[in-house]
Design a protein around this motif. Structure first.
Motif, PDB file in Angstrom:
ATOM      1  N   VAL A  83       0.527  -1.553   0.104  1.00 38.49           N
ATOM      2  CA  VAL A  83      -0.624   0.027  -0.374  1.00 38.49           C
ATOM      3  C   VAL A  83       0.625   1.255  -0.022  1.00 38.49           C
ATOM      4  O   VAL A  83       1.511   1.900   0.835  1.00 38.49           O
ATOM      5  CB  VAL A  83      -1.278   0.000   0.785  1.00 38.49           C
ATOM      6  N   GLY A  84       0.165   2.125  -0.899  1.00 33.05           N
ATOM      7  CA  GLY A  84       2.040   3.136  -1.073  1.00 33.05           C
ATOM      8  C   GLY A  84       2.401   3.139  -1.420  1.00 33.05           C
ATOM      9  O   GLY A  84       3.524   4.864  -1.619  1.00 33.05           O
ATOM     10  N   MET A  85       3.211   2.197  -2.020  1.00 28.64           N
ATOM     11  CA  MET A  85       4.853   2.252  -2.628  1.00 28.64           C
ATOM     12  C   MET A  85       4.543   1.774  -4.061  1.00 28.64           C
ATOM     13  O   MET A  85       3.650   0.482  -4.882  1.00 28.64           O
ATOM     14  CB  MET A  85       4.950   0.007  -2.392  1.00 28.64           C
ATOM     15  N   SER A  86       5.027   2.385  -4.756  1.00 25.05           N
ATOM     16  CA  SER A  86       5.323   1.751  -6.123  1.00 25.05           C
ATOM     17  C   SER A  86       5.543   0.647  -6.951  1.00 25.05           C
ATOM     18  O   SER A  86       7.286   0.648  -6.742  1.00 25.05           O
ATOM     19  CB  SER A  86       5.767   3.316  -7.223  1.00 25.05           C
ATOM     20  N   SER A  87       5.221  -0.203  -7.087  1.00 26.10           N
ATOM     21  CA  SER A  87       6.177  -1.306  -7.550  1.00 26.10           C
ATOM     22  C   SER A  87       6.748  -1.364  -9.298  1.00 26.10           C
ATOM     23  O   SER A  87       7.250  -1.870  -8.645  1.00 26.10           O
ATOM     24  CB  SER A  87       5.272  -2.370  -7.593  1.00 26.10           C
ATOM     25  N   LYS A  88       5.785  -0.080  -9.681  1.00 26.18           N
ATOM     26  CA  LYS A  88       6.904   0.053 -10.574  1.00 26.18           C
ATOM     27  C   LYS A  88       7.882   0.237 -10.540  1.00 26.18           C
ATOM     28  O   LYS A  88       9.359   0.414 -11.549  1.00 26.18           O
ATOM     29  CB  LYS A  88       6.122   0.633 -12.447  1.00 26.18           C
ATOM     30  N   ALA A  89       8.042   1.410  -9.998  1.00 34.19           N
ATOM     31  CA  ALA A  89       9.523   2.141  -9.370  1.00 34.19           C
ATOM     32  C   ALA A  89      10.449   0.854  -9.037  1.00 34.19           C
ATOM     33  O   ALA A  89      11.670   0.962  -9.281  1.00 34.19           O
ATOM     34  CB  ALA A  89       9.230   3.450  -8.006  1.00 34.19           C
TER      35      ALA A  89
END
Length: 555
Positions: free
Chosen positions: A336-342
């Motif tokens: 939650v709230g973390m960019s998996s793409k990044a």
């Protein structure tokens, strides 16, 4: 929490002790106790104090002991120890040297008008003018197939048509072609000499062991006199100055540089030179040692001291960031709230940079940390995408975990940010790759691909930090970020800015140091703009107000 704090305090304490111990050792190196009683019999006086007339003579020989003949290549008849100079001489290469052999330089400082071979008060040093190294593979144009040798031939033909003459030793290699992995003889085009200009009085009871092997003493009446301290600076021999020797290289230029040196600097240089030699004895190649030489040669002595302290703090923050980052991802259960793409981009860019460094045959000092970082980023991707690996009959099976409602909302924001970003990123990367393919030369198609990808990472890699900023903006929260690890990395970012001014590096890498500052400042602004809400999930995927009953809330 107490154990973690104690461990961090222990590491910081060890770091402080290490810095203080290093400062004490450095002080012991640069400071030499002088003789207190000049009239006593324990003092060793300098030969230069009498202002003798000296001459500098440099010979070349196929053997270090000058057996088999020697050739005078340069001499300074009126040699002044305090006068700095630089000379360029053309050295004729014997046939054995051209056939993958060696050549030595014999440097003499002796009394003027006396042959160095007959002067009992001469000092000399022997240094190798050649070294063996695997030649760099030729780069070709992938479109036309033209290599560097063909390009040089065309340039020489144009010079001949204009009336110019090609430089000696250039052109196609004569003789049998060497194997790409076979070390060949290379010419060291620089010879740097130093003599201690200080009229220092040594105390016989406190004679430094590092200077002892350079000290030649003779008895002059009741006094002990030491001859000039001659030092050959081999740290100045850089890989970029090496010239490959082939059968057509009848003569090659040699740049002879001389400057006086203080006793403290001489002792420091001796220790650094011995350290590099020890690394080579442990298996470091010429290129690996060259990376370390660049730190000492390409920077001022004061900058060198600053570099030491900066590097020490960089190492400390690197370790603390590594520890907190691993701890954060080890306990991470929700994205939650973390960019998996990044996260995926960081993994991809780290692997690309590692492959690029491997293709460029970079020093192991840089390659090994990059490889370890790549493994850690792959582990993060496994955690972020909830990947489970099962082995059946020797074949791996991958199982992806499911996202909950909050994670799906974060994924939507992440995908939307990448969509906007792709409109700018993909055309720039493709355009740069096409330009490099047409106008630049590479060893192979693989080399072009890796170089194009790493240029995209360096030039536009900071754009992939923007999806996390976009997710923070949409969620109006930054509580889900690993702030401890992030702050340590932020300190390292500013330390990298200092390195960008001190250490010689590619322009693209220098710009990459400054680009991260902009993103970091935006992160700080978002942290101020979105204060921590105790009803939101924290970095461990739980809320302060949703604790199980019986457990107190965190204050």
């Amino acid at each position: 929490m107490f154990l973690k704090t104690s461990f961090t305090s222990l590491i910081v304490g060890v770091f402080v002790v290490y810095v203080l111990h290093t400062c004490w050792v450095m002080y012991g190196i640069v400071y030499t106790k002088p003789c207190d009683n000049p009239r006593g019999d324990k003092c060793i006086t300098p030969f230069l104090a009498a202002n003798p007339k000296l001459q500098l003579s440099i010979y070349t020989s196929l053997q270090s002991n000058a057996e088999g003949g020697h050739t005078l290549i340069h001499k300074e008849e009126d040699f002044d120890v305090d006068s700095k100079f630089e000379r360029i001489v053309n050295v004729s290469l014997p046939k054995k040297t051209r056939n993958n052999g060696t050549l030595y330089a014999l440097i003499f400082v002796h009394q003027a008008g006396v042959s160095p071979w007959q002067d009992p008060r001469q000092v000399h040093s022997v240094v190798q003018l050649t070294t063996y190294m695997v030649p760099k593979p030729p780069e070709i144009s992938l479109i036309s197939g033209e290599d560097q040798t063909q390009g040089q031939k065309q340039e020489e033909q144009k010079k001949k048509q204009r009336g110019g003459k090609p430089a000696a030793g250039t052109g196609a290699k004569g003789g049998a072609a060497s194997s790409p992995d076979h070390p060949v003889s290379h010419w060291r085009s620089r010879l740097t000499l130093n003599i201690v200009g200080d009229h220092f009085l040594f105390d016989r009871d406190y004679l430094p062991s590092d200077v002892h092997r350079y000290l030649r003493v003779f008895q002059n009446g009741k006094k002990m006199v030491y001859l000039p301290l001659l030092f050959v600076d081999e740290l100045s021999n850089r890989v970029k100055d090496l010239v490959e020797i082939n059968s057509t290289s009848t003569e090659l230029p040699l740049t002879i540089s001389y400057d006086s040196i203080s006793l403290g600097r001489l002792r420091f240089w001796i220790h650094m030179q011995d350290a590099v030699f020890s690394l080579q004895q442990f298996g470091f190649t010429e290129k690996d040692a060259d990376e370390i030489k660049g730190i000492f040669v390409d920077t001022n002595l004061y900058f060198l001291a600053l570099t030491f302290f900066v590097a020490a703090f960089h190492l400390l923050f690197d370790f603390l960031a590594f520890k907190n980052d691993i701890s954060f991802w080890k306990q991470k259960k929700s994205m939650v709230g973390m960019s998996s793409k990044a996260v995926l981009w960081r993994c991809f860019s780290t692997i690309v940079i590692f492959l690029y460094l491997f293709d460029e045959q970079t020093s192991l000092l840089v390659l090994i940390p990059a490889g370890i970082g790549s493994i850690i980023e792959v582990w993060k991707v496994k955690k972020a995408f909830k990947i489970q690996v099962f082995w059946k009959g020797g074949k791996p099976t991958f199982l992806f975990g499911k996202l909950d409602e909050s994670e799906r909302r974060t994924e939507e924001y992440d995908t939307l940010a990448m969509k906007y970003l792709s409109y700018l990123l993909y055309p720039l990367c493709i355009g740069g790759a096409v330009y490099a393919l047409i106008f630049l030369r590479y060893k192979s198609w693989y080399s072009w691909l890796i170089n194009s990808l790493v240029n995209g990472v360096y030039a536009f890699g900071f754009l992939f930090m923007l999806p996390q900023l976009f997710v923070n903006y949409k969620l109006k929260s930054v509580a889900h970020l690993p702030w401890k690890a992030f702050m340590y990395k932020a300190f390292n970012t500013f330390i990298d800015d200092v390195f960008a001014f001190i250490i010689t590096m590619p322009t693209s890498h220098r710009l990459a140091c400054f680009r991260d500052d902009v993103v970091f400042l935006i992160y700080l602004y978002q942290r101020w703009l979105y204060p921590v809400d105790r009803t939101r999930v924290n970095e461990y995927g739980i809320s302060y107000d949703e604790k199980p009953k019986g457990k107190p809330h965190k204050e």
